[in-house]
Design a protein around this motif. Sequence first.
Motif: not given
Length: 314
Positions: A164-169
């Motif tokens: 989730a963090s990677i997609w948000l970033a």
Amino acid sequence: MSTLAPLRLLREPWNASEGNQSNATVGASGGWCQGLDIPNELFLALGLVSLVENLLVVAAILKNRNLHSPTYYFICCLAVSDMLVSISNLAEMLFMLLLEHGVLVMRPSIVRHMDSIIDMLICSSVVSSLSFLGVIAVDRYITIFYALRYHSIMTLQRAVVTMASIWLASIVSSTVLITYYQSNTILLCLIGFFLFMLVLMLVLYIHMFALARHHLHSISSQQKPPTTHRGGSLKGAVTLTILLGVFFICWGPFFFHLILIVTCPTNPFCTCFFSYFNLFLILIICNSVIDPLIYAFRSQELRRTLREVVTCSW
């Protein structure tokens, strides 16, 4: 007509004046500086092949419960990143064809808005692909060096948070890149991120191979058969190294293009290099075509599940 709207933003250096750019182009107009005319049909065909392949990979991972692990979830996300490249390519090709044949009539402001959406897709795929390749390398590193603690270190909850963090970033960074794409600082950040991830993966793989080589040397000296765990770890390290090599070959020319935009936008050699932009785009799409083939041939479990998906054995 050019392809891949998001990358078209970077086709020509914006920090050079028109006069200097024209002079540089004339000075670099040798026989091999005429660029490469690649038909739109090739972009369309590669995009379709990539889309189908990556859809099969995602379907196979979702279908087989044995593949419901952090490692394969990361691979699934990497396949989705590759699909973004295919979808953006196909969307633009269809968009251009409809405009060219007068089937679709839109105001310039709407066309620019559609371009921005495609821009975000491709830029998100760049950042997410790099990030998931790095995460997969770290995951494999933990598997080899912290095998007994792997399930306590790489829990499903941590994997979900990481994804989730990677997609948000990726979404945030692509928005910033599209908004400030004329800033050299933004390009330098993108180039720096690419180099950082490349160095990180190289260090991890070198360490993994050093351990594997030491282990195999110990086995040969003791005349014992290799263990399944270490053999599987070595195979996984080889797979990820192939993925890294393919990614570097396919994306390297594009990032070198960005470096030249920042360092020498009016140099005749750089201007000549810019003329091969379409070739760099083909290599990028080829990366999303090759990755699923590597998964299928290197993972027996995934290969078997892909065969079931293709034959509709649900």
